[in-house]
Design a protein around this motif. Sequence first.
Motif, PDB file in Angstrom:
ATOM      1  N   ARG A 168       0.827  -1.212   0.000  1.00  0.00           N
ATOM      2  CA  ARG A 168       0.000   0.000   0.000  1.00  0.00           C
ATOM      3  C   ARG A 168       0.859   1.259   0.000  1.00  0.00           C
ATOM      4  O   ARG A 168       0.710   2.144   0.852  1.00  0.00           O
ATOM      5  CB  ARG A 168      -0.956  -0.006   1.186  1.00  0.00           C
ATOM      6  N   LEU A 169       1.770   1.322  -0.944  1.00  0.00           N
ATOM      7  CA  LEU A 169       2.702   2.445  -1.015  1.00  0.00           C
ATOM      8  C   LEU A 169       2.024   3.691  -1.574  1.00  0.00           C
ATOM      9  O   LEU A 169       1.251   3.633  -2.522  1.00  0.00           O
ATOM     10  CB  LEU A 169       3.894   2.074  -1.912  1.00  0.00           C
ATOM     11  N   SER A 170       2.331   4.832  -0.981  1.00  0.00           N
ATOM     12  CA  SER A 170       1.813   6.106  -1.460  1.00  0.00           C
ATOM     13  C   SER A 170       2.696   6.606  -2.596  1.00  0.00           C
ATOM     14  O   SER A 170       3.763   6.036  -2.875  1.00  0.00           O
ATOM     15  CB  SER A 170       1.815   7.127  -0.327  1.00  0.00           C
ATOM     16  N   LYS A 171       2.279   7.671  -3.250  1.00  0.00           N
ATOM     17  CA  LYS A 171       3.081   8.252  -4.324  1.00  0.00           C
ATOM     18  C   LYS A 171       4.437   8.699  -3.780  1.00  0.00           C
ATOM     19  O   LYS A 171       5.472   8.531  -4.426  1.00  0.00           O
ATOM     20  CB  LYS A 171       2.355   9.438  -4.956  1.00  0.00           C
ATOM     21  N   MET A 172       4.436   9.248  -2.581  1.00  0.00           N
ATOM     22  CA  MET A 172       5.688   9.687  -1.960  1.00  0.00           C
ATOM     23  C   MET A 172       6.607   8.482  -1.702  1.00  0.00           C
ATOM     24  O   MET A 172       7.822   8.559  -1.917  1.00  0.00           O
ATOM     25  CB  MET A 172       5.395  10.410  -0.642  1.00  0.00           C
TER      26      MET A 172
END
Length: 394
Positions: A333-337
């Motif tokens: 569940r990685l964010s764009k950051m």
Amino acid sequence: MPDEPTAMTTFYSLIGEIQDTPVSGSTIRQLRALTRITDLFVAGSGGYSKQQIELFDEVFKALVAVIELKTRVTIARHLAINSDAPERLVRAFAFDEDIAVAGPVLRRSAALSESDLAVSASTQSQGHLYAIAQRQTISEMICEILIGRGERDVVHAVAKNAGARISDRSFRDLVLRAGDDSQLALHVGSRRDIPRHHFLKLLETASAEVCSKIVAASPQFAEAVQGAVTEVVDEINLEVRDRSSAHAKAKKKVRRLKYWKELGEAKVQAAARAQDFEQAALALSVLARCPIEVAERAVLSENPGAVQVIAKAAGCSWATVKSLLLMRAADRRLSKMDLDRARENFERLETRTAKRVLEFYDARRNATTVARLPIVPQPTTNPAALAAMNGRTH
């Protein structure tokens, strides 16, 4: 539809029979009366409006409610095992607020529909959910509701139920909850239908005691019990991998591609985008020339650095690494950051450094049999390698 005056006269007569029958010896008589009311409704069902049907359901609930609790429980037990029991009557008992009444029906009745079970699982008490979790078979949809709403006893009951069909998403939730629940970890790990990537994640997070119990519960893993935790994990993984039809299929395909010189980065990326854990991990291990278990742990690891190191050694581009990082098997569940940070670390990492990390890890693993995902060698001072393995920016 039956003659309305006659139908209503019969209807009220049966209601009176239910309400006025003495408790002693009344169970069969009241059950017959309820069944006759049901038959009366069914006989004219084609001419009833939606509002009338809803009214009938309310009437059933009201009729069931006037029966003494002890008698309701006895009737519910009769209904639960009666394959010819009227659906509306069964439903009225299933939605009784008292679990002593609803329990037998929810556990055993075949008259309840999927939608009945879904409504019950979504709205009723934990006791009702626990009863549903003990049914002989449970669909994926109902399992998802039970695991999502259920507390400890309900979730354990689902995990122990061999007739429960658990989806990939529900297995992911179970493995996550098993992180601080050793008994649940044992139930989940002992299931024959657990997908291998979830099984590996479970073993990586489970305690030594739980790993040993999972092994002991499976005779084919018995010889591995005497080893250290990571050795046990590798032995189990080897056994499960060898018995996995999905892995065998992926291995055959990778061998064919390698023979024809067609195995390359594109195949890794395609497998990752298709959420094909077996083929992605196997192809990655071949291209990076590292043990399959190392590639599998990298794909499943929450730390994005592990995938970056192996992918760099395999000669993959950022596009492929991104696809690997976004695979659902790892549930990162990685964010764009997070992805921007991972890309920066990956592009800083040199191929020779990544290969050196894998060589160091392989040598250490062979020497100590401690199989943990790539640890950066102490002599290395390359900041990009350190960042990739630790998931940090500099």
